[in-house]
Design a protein around this motif. Structure first.
Motif, PDB file in Angstrom:
ATOM      1  N   GLU A   3       0.827  -1.207   0.000  1.00 21.07           N
ATOM      2  CA  GLU A   3       0.000   0.000   0.000  1.00 21.07           C
ATOM      3  C   GLU A   3       0.859   1.254   0.000  1.00 21.07           C
ATOM      4  OE1 GLU A   3      -2.577  -0.258   3.312  1.00 21.07           O
ATOM      5  OE2 GLU A   3      -3.846  -1.843   2.443  1.00 21.07           O
ATOM      6  N   ALA A   4       1.936   1.264   0.783  1.00 24.43           N
ATOM      7  CA  ALA A   4       2.822   2.429   0.806  1.00 24.43           C
ATOM      8  C   ALA A   4       3.480   2.641  -0.561  1.00 24.43           C
ATOM      9  CB  ALA A   4       3.882   2.246   1.888  1.00 24.43           C
ATOM     10  N   LYS A   5       3.870   1.559  -1.193  1.00 23.15           N
ATOM     11  CA  LYS A   5       4.494   1.687  -2.508  1.00 23.15           C
ATOM     12  C   LYS A   5       3.496   2.175  -3.551  1.00 23.15           C
ATOM     13  CE  LYS A   5       7.374  -0.839  -5.757  1.00 23.15           C
ATOM     14  NZ  LYS A   5       8.011  -2.129  -6.093  1.00 23.15           N
ATOM     15  N   GLU A   6       2.264   1.693  -3.471  1.00 20.68           N
ATOM     16  CA  GLU A   6       1.234   2.147  -4.400  1.00 20.68           C
ATOM     17  C   GLU A   6       0.950   3.634  -4.215  1.00 20.68           C
ATOM     18  OE1 GLU A   6      -2.118  -0.331  -3.795  1.00 20.68           O
ATOM     19  OE2 GLU A   6      -1.226  -2.091  -4.777  1.00 20.68           O
ATOM     20  N   GLY A   7       0.939   4.098  -2.931  1.00 16.94           N
ATOM     21  CA  GLY A   7       0.721   5.521  -2.669  1.00 16.94           C
ATOM     22  C   GLY A   7       1.824   6.383  -3.263  1.00 16.94           C
ATOM     23  N   GLU A   8       3.048   5.940  -3.122  1.00 16.71           N
ATOM     24  CA  GLU A   8       4.167   6.698  -3.689  1.00 16.71           C
ATOM     25  C   GLU A   8       4.079   6.749  -5.213  1.00 16.71           C
ATOM     26  OE1 GLU A   8       7.665   4.871  -2.267  1.00 16.71           O
ATOM     27  OE2 GLU A   8       7.436   5.538  -0.177  1.00 16.71           O
ATOM     28  N   ASP A   9       3.756   5.613  -5.820  1.00 28.43           N
ATOM     29  CA  ASP A   9       3.626   5.574  -7.283  1.00 28.43           C
ATOM     30  C   ASP A   9       2.509   6.490  -7.769  1.00 28.43           C
ATOM     31  OD1 ASP A   9       5.664   3.760  -7.269  1.00 28.43           O
ATOM     32  OD2 ASP A   9       4.378   1.990  -7.467  1.00 28.43           O
ATOM     33  N   LYS A  10       1.395   6.501  -7.039  1.00 25.76           N
ATOM     34  CA  LYS A  10       0.266   7.363  -7.433  1.00 25.76           C
ATOM     35  C   LYS A  10       0.637   8.835  -7.320  1.00 25.76           C
ATOM     36  CE  LYS A  10      -4.642   8.063  -6.501  1.00 25.76           C
ATOM     37  NZ  LYS A  10      -5.794   7.670  -5.659  1.00 25.76           N
ATOM     38  N   GLU A  11       1.316   9.205  -6.237  1.00 20.39           N
ATOM     39  CA  GLU A  11       1.722  10.597  -6.053  1.00 20.39           C
ATOM     40  C   GLU A  11       2.695  11.027  -7.146  1.00 20.39           C
ATOM     41  OE1 GLU A  11       3.869  13.373  -2.591  1.00 20.39           O
ATOM     42  OE2 GLU A  11       3.370  11.260  -2.217  1.00 20.39           O
ATOM     43  N   LEU A  12       3.628  10.129  -7.510  1.00 19.71           N
ATOM     44  CA  LEU A  12       4.568  10.452  -8.574  1.00 19.71           C
ATOM     45  C   LEU A  12       3.857  10.622  -9.922  1.00 19.71           C
ATOM     46  CD1 LEU A  12       7.525  10.836  -9.397  1.00 19.71           C
ATOM     47  CD2 LEU A  12       7.659   8.347  -9.736  1.00 19.71           C
ATOM     48  N   GLU A  13       2.862   9.794 -10.177  1.00 25.42           N
ATOM     49  CA  GLU A  13       2.110   9.884 -11.418  1.00 25.42           C
ATOM     50  C   GLU A  13       1.335  11.197 -11.494  1.00 25.42           C
ATOM     51  OE1 GLU A  13       1.018   8.533 -15.146  1.00 25.42           O
ATOM     52  OE2 GLU A  13       2.444   7.638 -13.714  1.00 25.42           O
ATOM     53  N   GLU A  14       0.730  11.614 -10.389  1.00 26.45           N
ATOM     54  CA  GLU A  14      -0.006  12.874 -10.354  1.00 26.45           C
ATOM     55  C   GLU A  14       0.936  14.058 -10.584  1.00 26.45           C
ATOM     56  OE1 GLU A  14      -1.961  12.927  -6.622  1.00 26.45           O
ATOM     57  OE2 GLU A  14      -3.557  11.528  -7.233  1.00 26.45           O
ATOM     58  N   LYS A  15       2.108  13.980 -10.033  1.00 24.39           N
ATOM     59  CA  LYS A  15       3.076  15.072 -10.209  1.00 24.39           C
ATOM     60  C   LYS A  15       3.513  15.196 -11.666  1.00 24.39           C
ATOM     61  CE  LYS A  15       7.370  16.826  -8.209  1.00 24.39           C
ATOM     62  NZ  LYS A  15       8.450  16.569  -7.236  1.00 24.39           N
ATOM     63  N   LYS A  16       3.746  14.056 -12.298  1.00 25.28           N
ATOM     64  CA  LYS A  16       4.116  14.084 -13.717  1.00 25.28           C
ATOM     65  C   LYS A  16       2.982  14.647 -14.575  1.00 25.28           C
ATOM     66  CE  LYS A  16       7.370  10.212 -13.647  1.00 25.28           C
ATOM     67  NZ  LYS A  16       7.645   8.844 -14.166  1.00 25.28           N
ATOM     68  N   HIS A  17       1.766  14.270 -14.257  1.00 22.14           N
ATOM     69  CA  HIS A  17       0.604  14.759 -15.014  1.00 22.14           C
ATOM     70  C   HIS A  17       0.453  16.278 -14.881  1.00 22.14           C
ATOM     71  CE1 HIS A  17      -3.275  14.680 -16.956  1.00 22.14           C
ATOM     72  NE2 HIS A  17      -3.847  15.245 -15.881  1.00 22.14           N
ATOM     73  N   PHE A  18       0.656  16.800 -13.666  1.00 21.83           N
ATOM     74  CA  PHE A  18       0.560  18.243 -13.432  1.00 21.83           C
ATOM     75  C   PHE A  18       1.642  19.000 -14.201  1.00 21.83           C
ATOM     76  CE2 PHE A  18       1.667  22.031 -10.965  1.00 21.83           C
ATOM     77  CZ  PHE A  18       0.444  22.696 -10.970  1.00 21.83           C
TER      78      PHE A  18
END
Length: 566
Positions: free
Chosen positions: A515-530
């Protein structure tokens, strides 16, 4: 694996064809292979141990009357039994093997005498053999003060003596926690002289069954020791009178003594509570401990009396009487104790809860090695070590040894309980249904004939008892005493639950990491999208500010000044 299977498996009538096949295979290997070798091989020890369990099972089926349709199988075994009966010279130096061989021969002698025309004699000779058996049994019963007409042998069935019957009754009382146990034990002691009869197979079964009860109850353990003490004293008295007058031949007595020692060794390892295990090893004597003085006695000094028949008590007694020309019971009893001590020490390896017992066994063995010069005793140590160090891993190459913590069983843990349970349900059928299923035809497979035909009417084997009044089994309580299997199941359940909790904890930790790894991956994906959105906005509007973001303060001031000037 085969030995463990023979020890664990329940009694089932459909197992009989497989049992006869295994019996023939074991006898073939012994007679046509092992006996031809110049030296003793460890495979012979394993084969005789497996054969011992197989023929014990066949004897129980015989008591149930289930061997009537297996005459051809019995006939196939006879040539091997002829050869095995002459193996005394090969195994008389190794009582641990010879005891198993004697039980194999004794069980088949009894079975063949009733199922066939006779085990090792012609039909004409067999009639004389029956007459001799009849006269021997009448003489034995006359000495016990019983009426001969109550114990006439019946060719249609096997007569079970009172000692075995009462041992089974005692085991049943222990299982049901019955208040009748003390009365049963009193009657059992009354028939103690039956342990001295020539038909010693009943005595062997009686000791096995009573030994199972002794693993659960202290009174039964005391009765077991008292029986053997009386037996040994009687045998030694008779042996001392040999030179004075003609006495009965007790050349078979060592079999009973050896079985008692094996039963005691099992009780030391597998009894229900520590007090029973300790008593089986050191006895009830609270006087000067024999643990310190064991084997340190000078053979020229006055020999000690037989205080008790525990492991250390027998060791003290037999070691004090050892000599080059001592009686067979003495040196075989001593051999059996030393042999079983080595096996007990190996069985207790790695068990921290039994460190005290294992250290005591180790110290005793060291004293034996240091002070005993008799080669027969040292031979027992060597044979036991060879048996324990030889197992190979059947799932790997032949050169791969089994690890030291492998769960190999050097003692039979379950066969005694299963025999006691089977005999209990045979002697007391009102308590429950037969443990062995009734005869029925095996399921016919495509293209195969059934192994045997179903009989129209099954002849039930009759067991004749000389005692007319037995304790009523209807008086037994409803709640059974926890047996070996119940405690084993509870322990297994506890272990499984413990490991399941550990598995759940590991899974929870792994899920948290995921779950922690998935959260980090999601946050990184959102940052790239922004970042991509801002880049496209800057290209279109030439602005670096975020959407709906006010310009910097300096730009606002410059705009206000421009408006005021206008």
């Amino acid at each position: 694996m085969l030995y463990i299977s023979m020890d664990h498996a329940s009694f089932d009538y459909e197992h009989l064809p497989a049992l006869f096949f295994l019996a023939e295979s074991v006898l073939y290997r012994l007679c046509c292979d092992a006996l031809l070798k110049t030296y003793l091989y460890s495979v012979e020890i394993k084969l005789t141990k497996i054969g011992y369990l197989i023929f014990l099972r066949l004897f129980i089926y015989f008591l149930y009357g289930h061997l009537e349709s297996f005459n051809q199988h019995l006939l196939r075994l006879q040539p091997y039994l002829y050869a095995l009966s002459s193996s005394g010279d090969s195994y008389d130096k190794y009582p641990n093997i010879f005891s198993n061989v004697q039980i194999i021969l004794k069980t088949m002698e009894i079975i063949c005498e009733r199922e066939l025309s006779g085990p090792f004699s012609s039909p004409v000779e067999n009639e004389k053999q029956y007459e001799n058996i009849d006269s021997d049994m009448r003489e034995e019963r006359r000495k016990e003060g019983e009426k001969p007409e109550l114990v006439q042998p019946h060719r249609g069935g096997y007569e079970v003596n009172n000692l075995l019957w009462h041992c089974v009754a005692a085991w049943t009382c222990v299982q049901k926690n019955s208040p009748q146990l003390n009365k049963v034990l009193e009657h059992l002691i009354f028939h103690k002289t039956q342990l001295q009869t020539k038909c010693w197979m009943d005595s062997a079964l009686a000791l096995l069954v009573l030994g199972e009860a002794a693993k659960l109850n202290m009174d039964c353990l005391k009765t077991l020791m008292d029986l053997m003490k009386d037996f040994l004293l009687s045998i030694m008295t008779v042996q001392n009178q040999k030179e004075k007058c003609k006495v009965d031949d007790f050349s078979w007595a060592w079999n009973v003594v050896y079985i008692h020692i094996t039963v005691l060794a099992e009780a030391c390892l597998y009894a229900a509570v520590s007090s029973l295990r300790k008593t089986a090893f050191v006895g009830f004597c609270h006087c000067k401990s024999s643990q310190k003085d064991i084997l340190l006695l000078d053979k020229s000094e006055e020999q000690p009396e037989l205080r008790n028949t525990s492991i250390l008590g027998l060791l003290d007694y037999f070691s004090s009487k050892m000599s080059d020309n001592c009686d067979q019971v003495i040196w075989i009893g001593y051999y059996g104790i030393v042999y079983n001590l080595v096996k007990m020490s190996w069985e207790l390896r790695g068990d921290e809860e039994q460190d005290g017992l294992r250290n005591l066994i180790w110290q005793t063995l060291q004293k034996i090695k240091d002070h005993e010069k008799d080669g027969r005793v040292h031979n027992a140590v060597n044979i036991a070590k060879a048996e324990l160090n030889s197992p190979m891993n059947p799932f790997t190459s032949d050169s791969t040894k089994v690890s030291s913590n492998a769960g190999d069983e050097v003692f039979s843990k379950y066969i005694g309980w299963r025999i006691a349970n089977a005999l209990s349900k045979l002697f007391f059928p009102s308590t429950n249904a037969h443990i062995l299923p009734s005869k029925k035809t095996l399921i016919k497979r495509d293209g195969m004939k059934p192994l045997y035909k179903k009989e129209d009417s099954m002849k039930k084997r009759v067991l004749h008892f000389t005692v007319r009044k037995h304790p009523s089994v209807s008086e037994l309580p409803m709640f059974p005493y926890p047996d070996f299997f119940t405690k084993g199941d509870e322990e297994l359940t506890r272990i499984i639950d413990h490991h399941w909790q550990k598995e759940l904890k590991i899974r929870e930790e792994e899920e948290a990491i995921c779950e922690a790894k998935e959260g980090e991956d999601k946050e990184l994906e959102e940052k790239k999208h922004f970042m991509e959105i801002m880049k496209r906005r800057e290209e279109k509007l030439h602005k670096k500010t975020k959407p709906y973001e006010l310009p910097p303060r300096t730009e606002v001031i410059a705009l206000e000044e421009k408006l005021t000037q206008n």
